[in-house]
Design an enzyme around this catalytic site. Sequence first.
Site, mmCIF file in Angstrom:
data_model
loop_
_atom_site.group_PDB
_atom_site.id
_atom_site.type_symbol
_atom_site.label_atom_id
_atom_site.label_comp_id
_atom_site.label_asym_id
_atom_site.label_seq_id
_atom_site.Cartn_x
_atom_site.Cartn_y
_atom_site.Cartn_z
ATOM 1 N N ARG A 1 0.755 -12.567 28.457
ATOM 2 C CA ARG A 1 1.554 -13.555 27.737
ATOM 3 C C ARG A 1 1.214 -13.427 26.275
ATOM 4 N NH1 ARG A 1 -2.178 -17.849 26.984
ATOM 5 N NH2 ARG A 1 -3.583 -18.138 28.733
ATOM 6 N N CYS B 1 5.749 -10.707 18.457
ATOM 7 C CA CYS B 1 5.366 -10.479 17.072
ATOM 8 C C CYS B 1 6.036 -11.560 16.226
ATOM 9 C CB CYS B 1 5.846 -9.091 16.642
ATOM 10 S SG CYS B 1 5.755 -8.856 14.868
ATOM 11 N N ASN C 1 3.530 -21.530 22.221
ATOM 12 C CA ASN C 1 2.325 -21.930 22.926
ATOM 13 C C ASN C 1 1.134 -21.248 22.278
ATOM 14 O OD1 ASN C 1 1.267 -23.196 25.582
ATOM 15 N ND2 ASN C 1 0.348 -21.164 25.571
ATOM 16 N N GLU C 2 0.131 -21.997 21.907
ATOM 17 C CA GLU C 2 -1.129 -21.440 21.380
ATOM 18 C C GLU C 2 -0.905 -20.187 20.534
ATOM 19 O OE1 GLU C 2 -3.686 -20.864 24.746
ATOM 20 O OE2 GLU C 2 -4.209 -22.962 24.803
ATOM 21 N N GLU D 1 -3.182 -29.834 26.749
ATOM 22 C CA GLU D 1 -3.753 -29.298 27.988
ATOM 23 C C GLU D 1 -5.197 -29.776 28.046
ATOM 24 O OE1 GLU D 1 -3.333 -25.045 28.255
ATOM 25 O OE2 GLU D 1 -1.265 -25.116 27.549
ATOM 26 N N TRP E 1 -9.413 -15.544 33.931
ATOM 27 C CA TRP E 1 -9.654 -14.694 32.767
ATOM 28 C C TRP E 1 -11.096 -14.188 32.806
ATOM 29 C CZ3 TRP E 1 -5.420 -13.870 29.702
ATOM 30 C CH2 TRP E 1 -4.363 -14.773 29.851
HETATM 31 C C1 GAL Z 1 -4.012 -22.116 27.833
HETATM 32 C C2 GAL Z 1 -2.542 -21.840 28.021
HETATM 33 C C3 GAL Z 1 -2.088 -22.231 29.393
HETATM 34 C C4 GAL Z 1 -3.008 -21.674 30.415
HETATM 35 C C5 GAL Z 1 -4.393 -22.175 30.143
HETATM 36 C C6 GAL Z 1 -5.416 -21.650 31.122
HETATM 37 O O1 GAL Z 1 -4.548 -21.256 26.895
HETATM 38 O O2 GAL Z 1 -1.767 -22.499 27.070
HETATM 39 O O3 GAL Z 1 -0.793 -21.769 29.623
HETATM 40 O O4 GAL Z 1 -2.923 -20.290 30.367
HETATM 41 O O5 GAL Z 1 -4.798 -21.783 28.878
HETATM 42 O O6 GAL Z 1 -5.775 -20.334 30.871
#
Ligand code: GAL
Length: 686
Positions: free
Chosen positions: A113, A117, A151-152, A308, A317
């Site tokens: 994700r 660019c 997003n971020e 979040e 991750w």
């Molecule tokens: C954030 C992201 C979410 C999800 C979460 C957990 O960085 O905006 O979509 O990926 O982390 O990794």
Amino acid sequence: MENVLKKYEAVQMGVCYYPEHWDEALWEKDAAKMAETGVKVVRVGEFAWSRMEPTDGVFEFDWLDRAIDLFGRYGLDVVIGTPTHTPPRWLTTKHPDILPVMANGDLYQPGVRGHRCFNSRSLRSYGERLIDRLAQRYSRHPAVIGWQIDNEYGMLDSRGEQAAADFRDWLYRKYGTLERLNREWGTVVWSGEYSEWSEIVPPPASHRNENPSFLLDFARFQWDSVAQFQAWQIAAIRRHCPEHFITHNFHSYPQRLNMTEVGRGLDVAAFDYYPNTSPDKVTTGPYSGALSLDLTRGIKRRNFWIMEQLSGSPGSWFPMWRMPQPGYIRAFAWQAIARGADTVVHFRWRSANIGAEQFWHGLIDHSNVPGRRLKEFADLSAEVNRLAPKLAGTRPLVRAAILHSYEQLEALRIQAQAPGMDYYENIKAYHRALTKLGIGCDVIDAESADGLEAYDLVVAPHLYVLHEETAERLSRYAASGGTLLLTSRTGVKNSENVCVMTPLPGLLTECAGVTVREYDPLGEDVARLDTEEGGQFACSQWADILEPDDRAEVIARYGSEFFAGEAAVTRYPFGQGETYYLGTHPEESYLRQLFTQIAEAKNIPYFPELPMGVQVSLRGGGASGEPAYLFVLNLSREDKEVKLDLRADGRLRHLDGLNSLLGGGRTDRRLKLRPYGVEVLEYRPD
Ligand code: GAL
């Protein structure tokens, strides 16, 4: 508008939900359960481009209509994320310029994700077309209250052809001629002079030691690129939805992004808060979390959202972190609210059964059997909903500020000053020392924050790249009665990241009342710092050997090294105020002592005996006589007994008999908090 504004200022709970990930048969049960759990807001859509526009120009919003209608029926408000963080494969195949070129030259491929660019024109035209339709479609939907852009953001350091061309344009607008650019950057060194604009290309990752003026400008250009990428999205939304609010979810600090600049276009800032559950982070995590929250509040200098919030064990991750133990989800949501979050949206309603993030746990496990965490969240939502009317319109009440700077963060990353000397870690150290004394502070942008007179104390660490305007603002602040704290590595560079040819702290010399005669980059070596009262402390990273002005008071000297006996920390009366200069990086206990002295002298209330892991914050309306709310949070794994002794105006006040809004009853002077226990006390500051 008023209605919507009220909603975005309301103290409430939310969840992130991905209707496109679940069988539609589940949606209604989920919405009903959310409502039953006390949820008020749902965020949707931020990755769903391939479902909104499955092929070029074919838009399918029916599924989203059904989801949003359903949430509306259950009384849930909706925030829609624009899905530019994840352009669909058909689009990146057709327009590969959408994919960012990373610092090592690789093309960042779709599949994870963030494969976008910020400078891509194809992304802009396709993105605008989609967002325009989205905004038009939901502008009048009664459930929709606001938007999250992308997003971020993060930084992928895009170095593609378009980014390179935009960078050259940016430089042309800034410098006008190559001659000027060559002069300001000092490109004569190593025969780096440019004779054609086309010779300027983004720096490859391997060139860490490139000209620092060039590297800092490249970072500034990237910040502007993100702000522009956001601006066209905001314009597309505002065209149709003038009454909706717009936010973005910032994350993982320090972020290589000028959040103040990007934040200017937003109505409200948001943060993604995942307090680390690993055992080795349980003591430090809550303090760096507190800084992240204060920094987010500083973006707009107003309350913010959590978009979040940790709901379960994070993983995918990396191997999974520990599961939040009982009380953890509740305590950290309250910590966010205590520091100015209004809405707290938990990520995510249910753990994903598909895709890469199956082990980044949500409130409900894969089994869909509601468990301990959902129960804790439901209890938390009930508490929050109960206190919401009291907390509405309140904000953290603080009397100190730390100046944080993206310019310094980047410039000191480009040219690290000494081993172990890290700009953001040092900001953390000052913030932690204040937090441990229960002294609330704003964390605001060094280069643009005005209104400093509102603070009794302004801590301004490492203003290494010092703009004239910043130096003037700070001098004015001290001269008009403020207490300013400066540190080593101040005034070293001008705006172009070039060393100034004057004694340090450069433009702040007059205000500091000292000059740096010589310095020693101590790095990880430890030197001794002796206070005038006979205390001995450790210091490291850096040693400025100070030449104090006649009127400057030396409050600590070096106790070791060839400069033993020389001034290390000074206080200088300047105008109606004063300036402290810290020539070294002292251990925390010294900062604690110094801040205690300043708090005493300036009548800043503080808690002399807060146990480790316990944080307090005050939220209120600010008017005298109005009630405020004192949050007392045990963000540790142990039982804590908190003596509610507040020192203010030279006396110790015992805060007993306060009305407890969570536990019920009145508090004792000694408040007992279980691990991750929280109290919210009604308090009338006088
Ligand atoms: C954030 C992201 C979410 C999800 C979460 C957990 O960085 O905006 O979509 O990926 O982390 O990794």
